[in-house]
Design an enzyme around this catalytic site. Structure first.
Site, PDB file in Angstrom:
ATOM      1  N   ASN A  57     -89.410  -7.781 -29.327  1.00 54.14           N
ATOM      2  CA  ASN A  57     -88.115  -7.215 -29.684  1.00 54.14           C
ATOM      3  C   ASN A  57     -88.378  -6.203 -30.794  1.00 54.14           C
ATOM      4  O   ASN A  57     -88.638  -6.570 -31.941  1.00 54.14           O
ATOM      5  CB  ASN A  57     -87.159  -8.309 -30.151  1.00 54.14           C
ATOM      6  CG  ASN A  57     -85.795  -7.764 -30.543  1.00 54.14           C
ATOM      7  OD1 ASN A  57     -85.687  -6.689 -31.110  1.00 54.14           O
ATOM      8  ND2 ASN A  57     -84.751  -8.520 -30.259  1.00 54.14           N
ATOM      9  N   GLU A 111     -84.129  -4.946 -27.171  1.00 59.24           N
ATOM     10  CA  GLU A 111     -83.335  -4.233 -28.184  1.00 59.24           C
ATOM     11  C   GLU A 111     -83.861  -2.818 -28.405  1.00 59.24           C
ATOM     12  O   GLU A 111     -84.079  -2.387 -29.528  1.00 59.24           O
ATOM     13  CB  GLU A 111     -83.285  -5.008 -29.506  1.00 59.24           C
ATOM     14  CG  GLU A 111     -82.133  -5.978 -29.592  1.00 59.24           C
ATOM     15  CD  GLU A 111     -81.770  -6.354 -31.016  1.00 59.24           C
ATOM     16  OE1 GLU A 111     -80.730  -5.860 -31.496  1.00 59.24           O
ATOM     17  OE2 GLU A 111     -82.507  -7.147 -31.625  1.00 59.24           O
ATOM     18  N   ASP A 167     -86.787 -12.042 -25.753  1.00 53.64           N
ATOM     19  CA  ASP A 167     -86.120 -12.639 -26.905  1.00 53.64           C
ATOM     20  C   ASP A 167     -85.041 -13.558 -26.359  1.00 53.64           C
ATOM     21  O   ASP A 167     -84.027 -13.094 -25.856  1.00 53.64           O
ATOM     22  CB  ASP A 167     -85.531 -11.541 -27.787  1.00 53.64           C
ATOM     23  CG  ASP A 167     -84.726 -12.087 -28.959  1.00 53.64           C
ATOM     24  OD1 ASP A 167     -84.658 -13.325 -29.125  1.00 53.64           O
ATOM     25  OD2 ASP A 167     -84.149 -11.272 -29.702  1.00 53.64           O
ATOM     26  N   ASN A 176     -83.408 -15.890 -28.174  1.00 51.06           N
ATOM     27  CA  ASN A 176     -82.421 -16.233 -29.204  1.00 51.06           C
ATOM     28  C   ASN A 176     -82.099 -17.726 -29.223  1.00 51.06           C
ATOM     29  O   ASN A 176     -80.981 -18.135 -29.534  1.00 51.06           O
ATOM     30  CB  ASN A 176     -81.138 -15.406 -29.025  1.00 51.06           C
ATOM     31  CG  ASN A 176     -81.193 -14.106 -29.819  1.00 51.06           C
ATOM     32  OD1 ASN A 176     -81.537 -14.101 -30.996  1.00 51.06           O
ATOM     33  ND2 ASN A 176     -80.864 -13.009 -29.161  1.00 51.06           N
ATOM     34  N   ASP A 179     -89.027 -16.016 -29.336  1.00 48.17           N
ATOM     35  CA  ASP A 179     -89.553 -15.072 -28.342  1.00 48.17           C
ATOM     36  C   ASP A 179     -90.557 -15.821 -27.472  1.00 48.17           C
ATOM     37  O   ASP A 179     -91.570 -16.311 -27.968  1.00 48.17           O
ATOM     38  CB  ASP A 179     -90.208 -13.891 -29.051  1.00 48.17           C
ATOM     39  CG  ASP A 179     -89.239 -13.174 -29.970  1.00 48.17           C
ATOM     40  OD1 ASP A 179     -88.540 -12.269 -29.481  1.00 48.17           O
ATOM     41  OD2 ASP A 179     -89.168 -13.541 -31.166  1.00 48.17           O
ATOM     42  N   ASP A 183     -87.719  -7.213 -37.159  1.00 48.26           N
ATOM     43  CA  ASP A 183     -87.687  -8.589 -37.661  1.00 48.26           C
ATOM     44  C   ASP A 183     -88.414  -9.550 -36.728  1.00 48.26           C
ATOM     45  O   ASP A 183     -88.664 -10.701 -37.091  1.00 48.26           O
ATOM     46  CB  ASP A 183     -86.254  -9.065 -37.926  1.00 48.26           C
ATOM     47  CG  ASP A 183     -85.267  -8.713 -36.828  1.00 48.26           C
ATOM     48  OD1 ASP A 183     -85.649  -8.018 -35.866  1.00 48.26           O
ATOM     49  OD2 ASP A 183     -84.095  -9.111 -36.935  1.00 48.26           O
ATOM     50  N   HIS A 184     -88.791  -9.085 -35.536  1.00 49.05           N
ATOM     51  CA  HIS A 184     -89.602  -9.857 -34.592  1.00 49.05           C
ATOM     52  C   HIS A 184     -91.033  -9.323 -34.594  1.00 49.05           C
ATOM     53  O   HIS A 184     -91.287  -8.184 -34.985  1.00 49.05           O
ATOM     54  CB  HIS A 184     -89.067  -9.727 -33.160  1.00 49.05           C
ATOM     55  CG  HIS A 184     -87.700 -10.269 -32.954  1.00 49.05           C
ATOM     56  ND1 HIS A 184     -87.453 -11.433 -32.257  1.00 49.05           N
ATOM     57  CD2 HIS A 184     -86.485  -9.796 -33.338  1.00 49.05           C
ATOM     58  CE1 HIS A 184     -86.151 -11.651 -32.216  1.00 49.05           C
ATOM     59  NE2 HIS A 184     -85.548 -10.672 -32.861  1.00 49.05           N
TER      60      HIS A 184
END
Length: 265
Positions: free
Chosen positions: A7, A34, A153, A155, A225, A254-255
């Site tokens: 991501n 994303e 991802d 989530n 992930d 952030d990933h």
């Protein structure tokens, strides 16, 4: 074959990071989530210059998925509707979250599962509807193809060991019992296995860290992930690891990437 999921949290904002990482790695397929860009503005040229073909499904400012591959993918499909039909899917394909293609006998499915915002919200209900549709989608694909790889991802932290501190998980988005059960039903109940857990059993191994409160420095992360393999594809698994390096770079996503290695057929 080496397959990565990442991501990137905006492919244009993170393009230099992506180029740097791809240059340093030997990868056959890279699944991005994303991307946050319409197809017409996706940075095709710099990625093609690195030797990648790009299958893309994007939208402005939000969501978006892409698959980069050394060899062109066959039978690229976008959305649940490509398999289930538009009427069965309803509004769930309006957000660009699903893309797949075939590399040899292996069907690659790249997903960006909705976050859900907070328990009981409309976005949370949407996430659960989306996961129900995912189960239907994978069921149909599983009848057509035997070797399937799913990544992205999700989530959702499936187990307590996937969270730095699972206290209060019952009321936390991405770890509520309902979300976890929805992931089990939509993926694991169909016979798919978590490829990372074939090789790594320990806790404190994460792929996402909040930008706030020094979460990465303190390793206060979540493993959300994932790579999943069908039973026949599982036999090809050699290794799976989380590459923390890109998360150390300036202004990172952030990933961080998760890399799966499969034996060639």
């Amino acid at each position: 074959m080496r397959i990565a999921t990442w991501n990137v949290n905006s492919v244009r904002s993170r393009l230099e990071h992506l180029q740097r990482w791809l240059t340093d790695q030997t990868l056959d397929i890279v699944c991005l989530q994303e991307t946050k860009v319409v197809d017409e503005q996706f940075p095709l040229e710099p990625l093609q210059a690195l030797g990648y073909h790009c299958a893309i499904a994007g939208q402005k400012s939000y969501n978006g998925v892409a698959i980069l591959s050394r060899q062109p993918l066959a039978d690229v499909q976008i959305g649940f509707g490509a398999v289930l039909g538009a009427e069965a899917v309803g509004d769930l394909d309006e957000q660009k979250r699903v893309i797949s293609g075939r590399s040899g006998d292996l069907r690659i499915i790249n997903l960006y599962v909705p976050n859900g915002s907070e328990l009981g919200s409309e976005k949370y209900d949407y996430k659960l509807r989306w996961l129900t549709c995912l189960q239907q989608y994978l069921t149909v694909l599983g009848d057509r193809e035997s070797q399937i790889h799913i990544c992205g991802d999700f989530n959702i932290a499936l187990e307590d060991r996937d969270i730095y501190d699972p206290a209060g998980k019952e009321t936390h988005i991405m770890s509520s019992p309902t979300e976890r059960e929805a992931l089990r039903q939509s993926v694991l109940s169909l016979g798919f296995v978590d490829a990372f857990r074939l090789f790594e059993a320990g806790a404190d191994q994460f792929s996402w860290w909040d930008y706030r409160t020094g979460a990465f420095r303190r390793n206060r992360g979540w493993r959300i992930d994932h790579h999943y393999l069908s039973e026949s594809a599982k036999a090809r698994a050699i290794a799976c690891h989380i590459d923390r390096e890109p998360r150390t770079w300036e202004k990172p996503s952030d990933h961080t990437p998760v890399v799966l290695e499969l034996a060639d057929e």
